[in-house]
Enzyme design. Structure first.
Site, mmCIF file in Angstrom:
data_model
loop_
_atom_site.group_PDB
_atom_site.id
_atom_site.type_symbol
_atom_site.label_atom_id
_atom_site.label_comp_id
_atom_site.label_asym_id
_atom_site.label_seq_id
_atom_site.Cartn_x
_atom_site.Cartn_y
_atom_site.Cartn_z
ATOM 1 N N SER A 84 0.813 -1.222 0.000
ATOM 2 C CA SER A 84 0.000 0.000 0.000
ATOM 3 C C SER A 84 0.844 1.268 0.000
ATOM 4 C CB SER A 84 -0.950 0.003 1.198
ATOM 5 O OG SER A 84 -0.225 -0.052 2.403
ATOM 6 N N THR A 202 -1.818 4.124 3.851
ATOM 7 C CA THR A 202 -0.799 5.154 3.695
ATOM 8 C C THR A 202 0.052 5.318 4.946
ATOM 9 O OG1 THR A 202 -2.324 6.316 2.276
ATOM 10 C CG2 THR A 202 -0.657 7.660 3.358
ATOM 11 N N THR A 220 2.045 6.960 -0.397
ATOM 12 C CA THR A 220 1.088 5.865 -0.602
ATOM 13 C C THR A 220 1.077 5.415 -2.056
ATOM 14 O OG1 THR A 220 -1.223 5.221 -0.211
ATOM 15 C CG2 THR A 220 -0.884 7.351 -1.209
ATOM 16 N N ARG A 230 -6.567 8.345 -10.960
ATOM 17 C CA ARG A 230 -7.154 8.767 -9.681
ATOM 18 C C ARG A 230 -6.057 9.209 -8.698
ATOM 19 N NH1 ARG A 230 -6.596 7.225 -4.017
ATOM 20 N NH2 ARG A 230 -8.545 7.727 -2.985
ATOM 21 N N VAL A 231 -6.284 10.325 -8.050
ATOM 22 C CA VAL A 231 -5.366 10.810 -7.025
ATOM 23 C C VAL A 231 -6.154 10.983 -5.731
ATOM 24 C CG1 VAL A 231 -3.914 12.749 -6.298
ATOM 25 C CG2 VAL A 231 -3.833 11.959 -8.667
ATOM 26 N N GLY A 232 -5.614 10.496 -4.657
ATOM 27 C CA GLY A 232 -6.280 10.624 -3.368
ATOM 28 C C GLY A 232 -5.790 11.836 -2.597
ATOM 29 N N ASP A 233 -5.965 11.780 -1.309
ATOM 30 C CA ASP A 233 -5.604 12.905 -0.439
ATOM 31 C C ASP A 233 -4.109 12.994 -0.152
ATOM 32 O OD1 ASP A 233 -5.866 10.431 0.908
ATOM 33 O OD2 ASP A 233 -5.972 11.465 2.833
ATOM 34 N N THR A 253 -5.280 8.991 6.797
ATOM 35 C CA THR A 253 -5.281 7.729 6.083
ATOM 36 C C THR A 253 -6.737 7.321 5.866
ATOM 37 O OG1 THR A 253 -4.438 5.451 6.095
ATOM 38 C CG2 THR A 253 -5.114 6.361 8.211
ATOM 39 N N GLY A 254 -6.957 6.481 4.886
ATOM 40 C CA GLY A 254 -8.327 6.065 4.604
ATOM 41 C C GLY A 254 -8.776 6.536 3.237
ATOM 42 N N GLY A 256 -9.401 8.713 0.579
ATOM 43 C CA GLY A 256 -8.899 10.062 0.371
ATOM 44 C C GLY A 256 -9.927 11.053 -0.126
HETATM 45 C C1 SD4 Z 1 -5.815 7.423 -0.680
HETATM 46 N N1 SD4 Z 1 -5.627 7.926 1.652
HETATM 47 O O1 SD4 Z 1 -5.217 7.274 -1.733
HETATM 48 C C2 SD4 Z 1 -5.054 7.161 0.588
HETATM 49 C C3 SD4 Z 1 -4.955 5.689 0.788
HETATM 50 C C4 SD4 Z 1 -5.213 5.200 2.123
HETATM 51 O O2 SD4 Z 1 -6.542 3.742 3.285
HETATM 52 O O3 SD4 Z 1 -4.785 5.724 3.113
HETATM 53 N N2 SD4 Z 1 -6.013 4.165 2.168
HETATM 54 O O4 SD4 Z 1 -7.000 7.727 -0.619
#
Ligand code: SD4
Length: 342
Positions: A84, A202, A220, A230-233, A253-254, A256
Site C-alpha cells: 500500500s 498510507t 502511498t 485517480r489521485v487521493g488525499d 489515512t483512509g 482520500g
Molecule cells: C488514498 N488515503 O489514496 C489514501 C490511501 C489510504 O486507506 O490511506 N487508504 O486515498
C-alpha cells in the site's frame, strides 16, 4: 531502542495493555509528551514502527524533522511486502503502479508528486519538487521525467505478488474502496513482527525535532485497483498532510476522497490552533465527515493523526483497526491501537 522481538513478546503478554500504554482511541489519550521530551516522531499504522526507527536515527542525533520524516517514509516505500506504499504497491485497474506523496517543512515549504510511475521513492521526489522547483505538485509523466532528470532510475514497480493480486481482482473488477482492502490480498510473512503482517494504507509521519520545528511526510500507492489517473488525499497539501510550525501538524489515512472534500489535515491543524488537543481535533474532523455523509460512515475508513508544538499527540479513526506508532526518548516502538467510533 527497545529490542523488537522483546517488544512483541511484551505486547502479547500485556493483556491489559498497561505495560506499553496501549489505549483505545475511543477513550481520550492523555497528552503525554511535554516539550522537554522532544524530539518525537509519530506515524500511521503498525508499519510506522520501522519507519520511526529510521527517523529516530536522525532526530536523536540533533537532526532536522524534515530529514527525519523523509528517512522514515523511505522505509515502507522500500518494503517489498508492503502493498500500500511505494514500490510494491498494488496497481490501478489497468496494472499501473502509480504513487502519491507529499512533504512539508517548518517554514511552510511543501512539495508533492501524484500518479507517478516507475520511481520507487516518491517522498524523495516530493522533497526535490519542494526544494528545486517553484512548484508544489508534479503529476504523472511530468513527475517521472523530473525524477529521472534529478538522478532517479526508472524501474518496473509491479511485483509478482502485486500482479497476482491484480489479476485476481480483475476476475470481478469490482471497485469498492473498502476499509483496509489491502489485508484481503496479503499473505502473512513468517517471522515478521505483527506490524508487518498487515498492509494497511498510507504512511503519514509527523516529527518535532529538538529545536521544536515540525515537518511531515505522507506517501502511498493509493487505493488498490483505483481508476487510472485517480489521485487521493495523500499528495494534496491540506488534505493528506498539513504542518504549521506555530501550531502543529496532521496527516490522514483512509478513503482520500472524503479527506479532500473536508480538507481534513488543514482542518485538524486549524482546530488545534483554536485550542483543541490533537485527539479532539482529529475526532472533530472525523465527525465532520460523518455528519455530512452518515450513509457512508459505516463502510469507509478515515483516520487522522496529529501532533502539536509541545509534542502532544493524538488520533481518531472512523472504524476500528487504526493504529499508530510513537517514538521519542521514552516511548520507542509504542503502537497505539484504535477502536471504532461506532
Ligand atoms: C488514498 N488515503 O489514496 C489514501 C490511501 C489510504 O486507506 O490511506 N487508504 O486515498
Amino acid at each position: 531502542m527497545l529490542d523488537r522481538r522483546k517488544f512483541i513478546l511484551t505486547t502479547s503478554l500485556a493483556a491489559t495493555g498497561a505495560a506499553l500504554n496501549l489505549r483505545s482511541l475511543a477513550a481520550p489519550i492523555a497528552a503525554p509528551a511535554p516539550s522537554s521530551q522532544l524530539p518525537i516522531i509519530i506515524s500511521t499504522w503498525d508499519f510506522g514502527v520501522a519507519a520511526n526507527q529510521a527517523a529516530w536515527k536522525v532526530l536523536s542525533t540533533g537532526g532536522r524533522a524534515l530529514d527525519a520524516v523523509e528517512a522514515g517514509a523511505r522505509v515502507p516505500e522500500a518494503d517489498p511486502n508492503n502493498h500500500s506504499v511505494g514500490a510494491a504497491g498494488y496497481p490501478d485497474r489497468d496494472g499501473h503502479v502509480t504513487l502519491d506523496a507529499c512533504i512539508m517543512d517548518e517554514k511552510g515549504n511543501c512539495g508533492g508528486v501524484a500518479g507517478m510511475e516507475y520511481i520507487d521513492h516518491p517522498i524523495s521526489v516530493a522533497r526535490m519538487v519542494m526544494e528545486k522547483t517553484p512548484h508544489v505538485l508534479l503529476v504523472g509523466d511530468g513527475a517521472t521525467q523530473f525524477a529521472v532528470a534529478n538522478g532517479f532510475t526508472k524501474k518496473q514497480l509491479l511485483t509478482p505478488d502485486s500482479e497476482k493480486a491484480w489479476k485476481e481482482w480483475l476476475k470481478t473488477s469490482k471497485y469498492q474502496p473498502e476499509m483496509n482492502i489491502e489485508n484481503k490480498h496479503f499473505t502473512p510473512v513468517p517471522n515478521k513482527m505483527p506490524g508487518n503482517q498487515y498492509n494497511h494504507d498510507t504512511i503519514g509521519m509527523l516529527a518535532v525535532d529538538a529545536a521544536g520545528n515540525i515537518s511531515g511526510a505522507c506517501t502511498t500507492s493509493g487505493m488498490a485497483f483505483k481508476l487510472h489517473g485517480r489521485v487521493g488525499d495523500s499528495p494534496i497539501i491540506g488534505a493528506g498532510l498539513f504542518v504549521d510550525n506555530e501550531v502543529g501538524g496532521a496527516t490522514s489515512t483512509g478513503v482520500g476522497e472524503e479527506v479532500i472534500r473536508n480538507v481534513g489535515s488543514f482542518l485538524v491543524v486549524e482546530l488545534m490552533r483554536q485550542g483543541m488537543k490533537p485527539e479532539d481535533a482529529c475526532r472533530e474532523a472525523v465527525n465532520r465527515i460523518v455528519k455530512k455523509k452518515p450513509e457512508i460512515a459505516k463502510t469507509i475508513q478515515v483516520g487522522f493523526l496529529a501532533i502539536n508544538k509541545k509534542g502532544e499527540y493524538g488520533a481518531y479513526a472512523l472504524q476500528k483497526g487504526f493504529s499508530y506508532a510513537v517514538c521519542n526518548a521514552q516511548k520507542q516502538d509504542l503502537i497505539i491501537k484504535g477502536k471504532s467510533i461506532y
